[in-house]
Design an enzyme around this catalytic site. Structure first.
Site, short mmCIF file in Angstrom:
data_model
loop_
_atom_site.label_atom_id
_atom_site.label_comp_id
_atom_site.label_asym_id
_atom_site.label_seq_id
_atom_site.Cartn_x
_atom_site.Cartn_y
_atom_site.Cartn_z
NE ARG A 170 -14.31 6.32 -61.71
CZ ARG A 170 -13.88 7.57 -61.73
NH1 ARG A 170 -12.98 8.00 -60.84
NH2 ARG A 170 -14.36 8.42 -62.61
CG ASP A 332 -16.51 15.85 -61.70
OD1 ASP A 332 -17.43 15.46 -60.97
OD2 ASP A 332 -15.58 15.10 -62.09
CD GLU A 333 -14.42 14.50 -65.78
OE1 GLU A 333 -13.30 14.63 -66.31
OE2 GLU A 333 -14.74 13.50 -65.10
CD1 TRP A 405 -12.24 19.93 -61.19
CD2 TRP A 405 -10.92 18.66 -62.46
NE1 TRP A 405 -12.96 19.58 -62.31
CE2 TRP A 405 -12.17 18.80 -63.11
CE3 TRP A 405 -9.93 17.90 -63.08
CZ2 TRP A 405 -12.46 18.21 -64.34
CZ3 TRP A 405 -10.21 17.30 -64.30
CH2 TRP A 405 -11.46 17.46 -64.92
CE1 TYR A 430 -6.83 16.58 -59.61
CE2 TYR A 430 -7.45 14.84 -61.12
CZ TYR A 430 -7.80 15.91 -60.33
OH TYR A 430 -9.11 16.31 -60.24
CG PHE A 431 -0.64 12.31 -55.30
CD1 PHE A 431 -0.10 13.45 -55.87
CD2 PHE A 431 -0.59 12.19 -53.91
CE1 PHE A 431 0.48 14.45 -55.10
CE2 PHE A 431 -0.01 13.18 -53.12
CZ PHE A 431 0.52 14.31 -53.73
CD1 TRP A 481 -8.47 11.77 -59.87
CD2 TRP A 481 -10.45 10.98 -59.21
NE1 TRP A 481 -9.22 12.84 -59.48
CE2 TRP A 481 -10.45 12.39 -59.08
CE3 TRP A 481 -11.61 10.26 -58.86
CZ2 TRP A 481 -11.56 13.09 -58.61
CZ3 TRP A 481 -12.70 10.96 -58.40
CH2 TRP A 481 -12.68 12.36 -58.27
CB THR A 482 -8.46 3.99 -57.73
OG1 THR A 482 -9.89 3.90 -57.67
CG2 THR A 482 -7.93 4.72 -56.51
CD GLU A 483 -10.15 6.75 -63.28
OE1 GLU A 483 -10.87 7.66 -63.69
OE2 GLU A 483 -9.28 6.92 -62.41
#
Length: 774
Positions: A170, A332-333, A405, A430-431, A481-483
């Protein structure tokens, strides 16, 4: 005489100067993070560390020589001492690094005696962790005398897998920062770096057989602003790692006894790959590297033989770069909508004889076919797969390790099926979630709420498992996760100091863990953060507040404390608190509307102001009954939350918002006496991407006896449109004044998400935080 006086004066001044500049003596403190398993104080003399001290390691052991150099560098950075190295393990006034036999290959013993410090490891990795403990126990300063009290420390980790994930798809981060990130992991005794390299928004690893993956797939034309606002920044974005750069990272991590596990997420989260090679998708495109966040419906075509060949080719090159036993293949997803309409996928389902059953669709089993295809190839090459817990939907690949998760339940189920499990639940690790409820003063995040105390509370091996089943829990990891994390500074801010809590979860047995004690030890680790220039969050120094509704007394109990017991002062009128304000002592009980402000006063600087708007109305602190159940995941403190006078903010998981799905809100509030009422206020949270929708209507009924209700208001609303805004909506519902003791509020949820939504036809969530009556 004058000359003699001058000489004497000069001598006195020199003596004073020497006295003032003589080094300050400071002691090592062995109660570090993670806390060693046993710390036994010795009875002998302390060891004094000075510039003549040597660092000794076994000759002809390259890894131990690197360990010795790491220790030398740490000591130079912390104390200004540059110690010499030797291979003479019989040296005195020395720190001896050597190897011993032992079952746990990451164990070590640290012994401090008057003439030496010994770090005995069952492997070079064990010695490295002993060095980290020694490093973290030392004071920081350039003109210090350092005394190490006599001690014997015996230590080993609880879990063999201690992971931390970083998403570079991301947002991309340069090579030097990845090394810095590995340094941070090493400081926290983490031994696994999970590197998320590919996703819809960017392919970040060079694959030589498919050059367009980086030529096209690593570049997006622009990036959405905020939470899928529909507005874009207009700035091209990209970046990727060459295979040589990735190998450099693997080597750097190995020097720190960290294994790099790459993730190539499949068969979903592949739109960047489809943009490069559109023949791999069900529709043939055209596709673009995704500019927004979320889950794309465009996935790899499971009926296309080219896809099977593509995946094997990619895995060949990934295995060449990464020597790790595990390869993460996601799983996933992965929406199945394209597969349901794709002739190739449906043909594959027919050929394989896949059938839907009560638990899974035929398309779920088709995904299992893809995952098993990749797993078999990796197994044949001596590797194992890890996948997110969705890989259990259908037939789970036989040798797969499950990364749970979506809570702990997937991991529990997998362990019962005798699959190895890594626990990584959103609820605790989830950081990318907010670490404070004061989100208005935080950088934008994906949502959620995971404070450091929640991280620390994780128990990766739940009591629902038997002792034998718990053996399949091989470890735990946190994910970033870096969105919404575009910079390296923000990466550090989001992981530190929460990674310290993670380290203790991963390393310490449950009996050792004590959050209050952990918090007291945390400032020592933060001194190293500051020395290294890490951009760490300082929320632990803020006032920690608990506001607890007390229905019986009709008050909100305010409980405040600080990490160091700093004095706290408060105001109730919204003004800035100072030392001249009211001193907080004990539990404060509030029973009226106020603007509460509090501050902790320290000589080093005051804390950030804690603030809370408290709104009392006729319903506040009154008994409330829900006639329809809340969603189990989002019930938090229960129905009292709806009448506690406290409002939620733009983060759903701060425990202020209560959620339900598949049914409606139906609450009865007992005002405890008959009163005149004429309005009801209700606050609703809307976030369409999270399936959280506005209400479809409200009904208000009143009663004097709690049994016979009269309807006083009914309002119906149209379904939400795709263009409707997210956020908090406040409904002020008015009706003719009427006397009543009981107020029934019904809020209609969205039972069928609209056609334009990716959850079309399924029930949405309705989130409410407060019901006010006036």
């Amino acid at each position: 005489m004058k000359k003699l006086l001058t000489i004497c004066s000069t001598l006195v001044a020199c003596i004073a100067l020497v006295a003032c500049s003589s080094p300050e003596m400071k002691k090592a403190n062995y109660e570090v993070i993670p806390l060693p398993k046993t710390i036994v104080k010795g009875e002998g003399e302390a060891f004094n560390l000075d510039k003549a001290t040597l660092i000794a390691y076994p000759a002809e052991n390259e890894k131990m020589e690197k360990n010795a150099n790491f220790l030398s560098d740490y000591l130079h950075e912390m104390l200004g001492l540059k110690l010499s190295l030797t291979t003479d393990l019989k040296s005195t006034n020395a720190i001896i690094l050597d190897l011993v036999e032992g079952e746990n290959k990451e164990a070590y013993t640290l012994v401090v005696e008057a003439n030496k410090v010994s770090i005995h490891g069952t492997s070079e990795a064990g010695v490295f962790y002993g060095i980290q403990t020694l490093r973290k126990s030392l004071p920081i300063g350039k003109n210090l005398k350092v005394s190490l009290p006599a001690v014997e420390i015996k230590d080993e980790p609880r879990f063999s897998y201690r992971g931390m994930m970083l998403d570079v798809s991301r947002h991309f981060f340069p090579l030097d920062f990845i090394k810095r990130y590995i340094d941070i992991l090493a400081l926290h005794n983490i031994n696994t770096f999970h590197w998320h390299l590919t996703d819809d928004q960017g392919w970040r690893i060079e694959i030589k057989k498919y050059p367009k993956l980086t030529e096209i797939g690593s570049q997006r034309t622009e990036t959405v602003i905020g939470h899928n606002s529909g507005e874009y920044d207009g700035i091209p974005y990209g970046g990727f790692f060459t295979q040589e750069e990735a190998k450099e990272i693997v080597e750097y991590a190995a020097d720190h006894f960290i294994t790099v596990i790459p993730e190539i997420d499949l068969p979903g989260h592949m739109q960047a790959a489809l943009a490069a090679y559109p023949n791999l998708g069900c529709t043939g495109g055209p596709y673009e590297v995704w500019k927004q966040w979320g889950v794309s419906e465009d996935v790899l075509c499971a009926g296309n033989d080219d896809v099977l060949e593509f995946l094997i080719d990619v895995m060949d090159e990934i295995m060449e770069i990464f020597p790790s036993e595990y390869i993460h293949i996601g799983g996933d997803e992965c929406p199945k909508s394209r597969w349901q309409e794709c002739p190739k996928c449906q043909s594959r389902i027919k050929t394989l004889g896949l059938k839907a059953d009560k638990k899974h669709s035929a398309e779920d089993y088709l995904q299992s076919f893809i995952m098993s295809h990749v797993e078999k190839y990796l197994n044949d090459n001596g590797r194992q797969i890890i996948g997110w817990d969705e890989i259990m939907e259908g037939d789970i690949a036989p040798n797969a390790t499950v990364m749970s998760w979506r809570g702990l339940s997937g991991g529990i189920e997998a362990a019962k099926m005798k699959h190895d499990v890594v626990m990584a639940p959103t609820s605790h690790v989830y950081f990318d979630y907010y670490q404070t409820q004061d989100v208005e003063n935080e950088p934008i995040a994906i949502g959620g709420y995971v404070p450091i105390q929640t991280v620390y509370s994780l128990e990766p091996a739940p009591a629902e498992l038997t002792v034998e089943e718990q053996k399949y829990i091989i470890g735990t990891q946190a994910n970033l996760w870096t969105e919404y994390i575009p910079t390296t500074e923000q990466v550090e801010y989001m992981v530190l100091p929460r990674m310290a809590a993670l380290a203790e979860v991963q390393w310490c047995v449950p009996e050792q863990k004590d959050y209050v004690n952990f918090i007291k030890r945390l400032p020592g680790l933060m001194e190293i953060y500051a020395l290294e220039g890490y951009n760490y969050a300082k929320h632990v120094f803020d006032i920690q507040a608990k506001l607890i509704p007390n229905i019986n007394e009709g008050v909100i109990e305010v409980h405040l404390n600080t990490i160091d017991d700093a004095p706290i002062y408060y105001t109730l009128d919204g003004s800035q608190p100072t030392e001249a304000s009211v001193h907080y002592e004990g539990v404060l009980k509030l029973n009226e509307t106020c603007s509460f402000r509090a501050i902790a006063v320290r000589t080093s600087g005051n804390s950030k102001v804690f603030s809370e708007e408290i709104d009392f109305n006729k319903a506040t602190m009154k008994p409330i009954t829900l006639l329809q159940p809340l969603n189990e995941r989002y019930k938090y403190g229960g129905e009292t939350t709806l009448v506690d006078g406290l409002k939620g903010n733009l983060t759903l998981r701060t425990t202020r918002w209560l959620g339900l799905s598949g049914n409606d809100l139906e609450a009865v509030i007992n005002l405890k006496s008959e009163q005149e009422v004429s309005s009801v206020d209700i606050r609703v949270f809307v976030d369409k991407s999270d399936w959280v929708f506005d209400s479809r209507g409200f009904e208000i009924s009143v009663s004097t006896d709690g049994e016979n209700f009269k309807n006083v208001l009914t309002e119906s609303y149209l379904p939400m449109k795709e263009t409707d805004e997210n956020g908090i909506k406040t409904y002020h519902l008015t009706f003719d004044p009427i006397h009543a003791q009981y107020i029934k509020v019904k809020g209609l949820s969205e039972h069928n998400l609209p056609e334009w939504h990716d959850g079309k036809g399924k029930p949405g969530f309705l989130f409410i935080d407060e019901i006010g009556v006036n």
